[in-house]
Motif scaffolding. Structure first.
Motif, PDB file in Angstrom:
ATOM      1  N   ASN A  29       0.614  -1.320  -0.186  1.00  0.00           N
ATOM      2  CA  ASN A  29       0.232  -0.090   0.639  1.00  0.00           C
ATOM      3  C   ASN A  29       0.794   0.887  -0.130  1.00  0.00           C
ATOM      4  O   ASN A  29       1.795   1.366   0.705  1.00  0.00           O
ATOM      5  CB  ASN A  29      -0.720   0.365   1.947  1.00  0.00           C
ATOM      6  CG  ASN A  29      -2.136   1.326   1.091  1.00  0.00           C
ATOM      7  OD1 ASN A  29      -1.490   2.474   0.756  1.00  0.00           O
ATOM      8  ND2 ASN A  29      -2.958   0.321   1.003  1.00  0.00           N
ATOM      9  N   ALA A  56     -13.255   6.904  -3.325  1.00  0.00           N
ATOM     10  CA  ALA A  56     -12.673   6.906  -2.111  1.00  0.00           C
ATOM     11  C   ALA A  56     -13.204   5.223  -1.498  1.00  0.00           C
ATOM     12  O   ALA A  56     -12.701   4.909  -1.209  1.00  0.00           O
ATOM     13  CB  ALA A  56     -12.606   7.982  -0.579  1.00  0.00           C
ATOM     14  N   TYR A  60      -9.864   3.158  -3.907  1.00  0.00           N
ATOM     15  CA  TYR A  60      -8.730   3.319  -2.985  1.00  0.00           C
ATOM     16  C   TYR A  60      -8.330   2.121  -1.658  1.00  0.00           C
ATOM     17  O   TYR A  60      -9.789   2.066  -1.192  1.00  0.00           O
ATOM     18  CB  TYR A  60      -8.509   4.358  -2.485  1.00  0.00           C
ATOM     19  CG  TYR A  60      -7.446   4.953  -2.341  1.00  0.00           C
ATOM     20  CD1 TYR A  60      -6.011   5.748  -2.871  1.00  0.00           C
ATOM     21  CD2 TYR A  60      -6.906   5.004  -0.502  1.00  0.00           C
ATOM     22  CE1 TYR A  60      -5.215   5.929  -2.492  1.00  0.00           C
ATOM     23  CE2 TYR A  60      -5.813   5.097  -0.282  1.00  0.00           C
ATOM     24  CZ  TYR A  60      -4.647   5.683  -1.402  1.00  0.00           C
ATOM     25  OH  TYR A  60      -3.268   6.176  -1.120  1.00  0.00           O
ATOM     26  N   VAL A  61      -7.535   1.812  -1.697  1.00  0.00           N
ATOM     27  CA  VAL A  61      -7.526   0.341  -0.574  1.00  0.00           C
ATOM     28  C   VAL A  61      -6.870   1.409   0.846  1.00  0.00           C
ATOM     29  O   VAL A  61      -5.504   1.835   0.474  1.00  0.00           O
ATOM     30  CB  VAL A  61      -6.845  -0.507  -0.743  1.00  0.00           C
ATOM     31  CG1 VAL A  61      -7.298  -0.998   0.375  1.00  0.00           C
ATOM     32  CG2 VAL A  61      -7.838  -1.276  -1.145  1.00  0.00           C
ATOM     33  N   PRO A  62      -7.314   1.749   1.922  1.00  0.00           N
ATOM     34  CA  PRO A  62      -7.038   2.158   3.041  1.00  0.00           C
ATOM     35  C   PRO A  62      -5.471   1.821   3.351  1.00  0.00           C
ATOM     36  O   PRO A  62      -5.899   0.256   2.492  1.00  0.00           O
ATOM     37  CB  PRO A  62      -7.516   2.246   4.211  1.00  0.00           C
ATOM     38  CG  PRO A  62      -9.252   2.227   3.817  1.00  0.00           C
ATOM     39  CD  PRO A  62      -9.210   1.695   1.908  1.00  0.00           C
ATOM     40  N   ALA A  70     -10.430  -4.824   4.136  1.00  0.00           N
ATOM     41  CA  ALA A  70     -11.217  -4.156   3.174  1.00  0.00           C
ATOM     42  C   ALA A  70     -12.378  -4.051   2.568  1.00  0.00           C
ATOM     43  O   ALA A  70     -13.277  -3.053   2.464  1.00  0.00           O
ATOM     44  CB  ALA A  70      -9.788  -3.166   2.100  1.00  0.00           C
ATOM     45  N   ARG A  74     -15.967  -2.087   3.657  1.00  0.00           N
ATOM     46  CA  ARG A  74     -16.238  -1.396   2.933  1.00  0.00           C
ATOM     47  C   ARG A  74     -17.605  -1.346   2.500  1.00  0.00           C
ATOM     48  O   ARG A  74     -18.715  -1.078   2.525  1.00  0.00           O
ATOM     49  CB  ARG A  74     -15.920  -2.114   1.289  1.00  0.00           C
ATOM     50  CG  ARG A  74     -16.527  -1.086   0.262  1.00  0.00           C
ATOM     51  CD  ARG A  74     -15.971  -1.638  -1.077  1.00  0.00           C
ATOM     52  NE  ARG A  74     -14.172  -1.361  -1.233  1.00  0.00           N
ATOM     53  CZ  ARG A  74     -13.277  -1.633  -1.689  1.00  0.00           C
ATOM     54  NH1 ARG A  74     -13.280  -3.202  -2.322  1.00  0.00           N
ATOM     55  NH2 ARG A  74     -12.567  -1.565  -1.976  1.00  0.00           N
ATOM     56  N   TYR A  81     -14.887   3.683   5.905  1.00  0.00           N
ATOM     57  CA  TYR A  81     -14.023   3.007   5.039  1.00  0.00           C
ATOM     58  C   TYR A  81     -13.729   4.577   3.849  1.00  0.00           C
ATOM     59  O   TYR A  81     -12.161   4.619   3.548  1.00  0.00           O
ATOM     60  CB  TYR A  81     -14.941   2.396   3.994  1.00  0.00           C
ATOM     61  CG  TYR A  81     -14.024   1.838   3.084  1.00  0.00           C
ATOM     62  CD1 TYR A  81     -12.785   0.107   2.907  1.00  0.00           C
ATOM     63  CD2 TYR A  81     -13.616   2.483   2.095  1.00  0.00           C
ATOM     64  CE1 TYR A  81     -12.352  -0.104   2.215  1.00  0.00           C
ATOM     65  CE2 TYR A  81     -13.051   1.810   0.963  1.00  0.00           C
ATOM     66  CZ  TYR A  81     -12.061   0.486   0.935  1.00  0.00           C
ATOM     67  OH  TYR A  81     -11.314   0.236   0.073  1.00  0.00           O
ATOM     68  N   SER A  85      -9.922   5.932   4.041  1.00  0.00           N
ATOM     69  CA  SER A  85      -9.192   5.904   2.544  1.00  0.00           C
ATOM     70  C   SER A  85      -8.790   7.760   2.053  1.00  0.00           C
ATOM     71  O   SER A  85      -7.654   7.823   1.974  1.00  0.00           O
ATOM     72  CB  SER A  85     -10.114   5.743   1.388  1.00  0.00           C
ATOM     73  OG  SER A  85     -10.503   4.202   0.866  1.00  0.00           O
TER      74      SER A  85
END
Length: 179
Positions: A29, A56, A60-62, A70, A74, A81, A85
């Protein structure tokens, strides 16, 4: 392909010592990897972002979680989430700015990550230039008016009549990208 930053850097170092040009994909990441590169003073030649940062929730993946976690967040708590993000995008862009400050050629490729990072509180996110205005537009710029006594001749050789403001070149023999 590498799943660990140290392993990816080892692969690059081995190739560089042999004079081999390679590309290494790192599963990671950017909000984790880029700050670590900056901390270690490991400087990429060219740095950009190709995530779907404009979205977001789905693009996009935090950081701080794997893909399964994730996906669960989500589904179960989309607002949390998105919050994570946006925070990760600010961290991601902050690291891009640090690497730019240290000398990496850094640009945004139109995915809106700078605007997302600014919305998340990173006021200087737009210190990273966009690719088109920084590298493409200068190739097509023409004077709006000519000085008195100056004539413009159509030569058919426009590419020789102007020079780009900057170019993206690699100074090293190996590339590193995040997969």
């Amino acid at each position: 392909m590498a799943t660990d930053l140290d392993d990816g850097l080892r692969i690059i170092d081995e190739a560089r010592s042999k004079g081999e040009a390679i590309s290494v994909g790192l599963v990671g990441n950017c909000a984790d990897v880029l700050p670590e590169l900056a901390r270690r003073d490991i400087l990429p030649d060219v740095l950009t972002d190709q995530t779907s940062a404009h979205d977001a929730l789905n693009g996009y993946v935090p950081n701080g979680m794997n893909l399964e976690e994730a996906a669960r967040l989500r589904r179960d708590d989309p607002n949390e989430y998105i919050r994570r993000s946006m925070h990760a995008m600010a961290t991601h862009v902050r690291a891009m700015l640090e690497l730019k400050r240290k000398g990496a050629v850094t640009f945004d490729y139109g995915n809106n990550i700078r605007a997302q990072a600014k919305q998340a509180g990173l006021e200087n996110a737009f210190e990273i230039p966009g690719f088109v205005p920084e590298y493409i537009r200068p190739l097509f710029v023409r004077p709006r008016s000519l000085p008195v006594g100056c004539a413009f001749r159509k030569s058919g050789r426009h590419s020789q009549d102007r020079q780009p403001r900057a170019g993206v070149v690699s100074r090293r023999s190996s590339a590193f990208s995040l997969a």
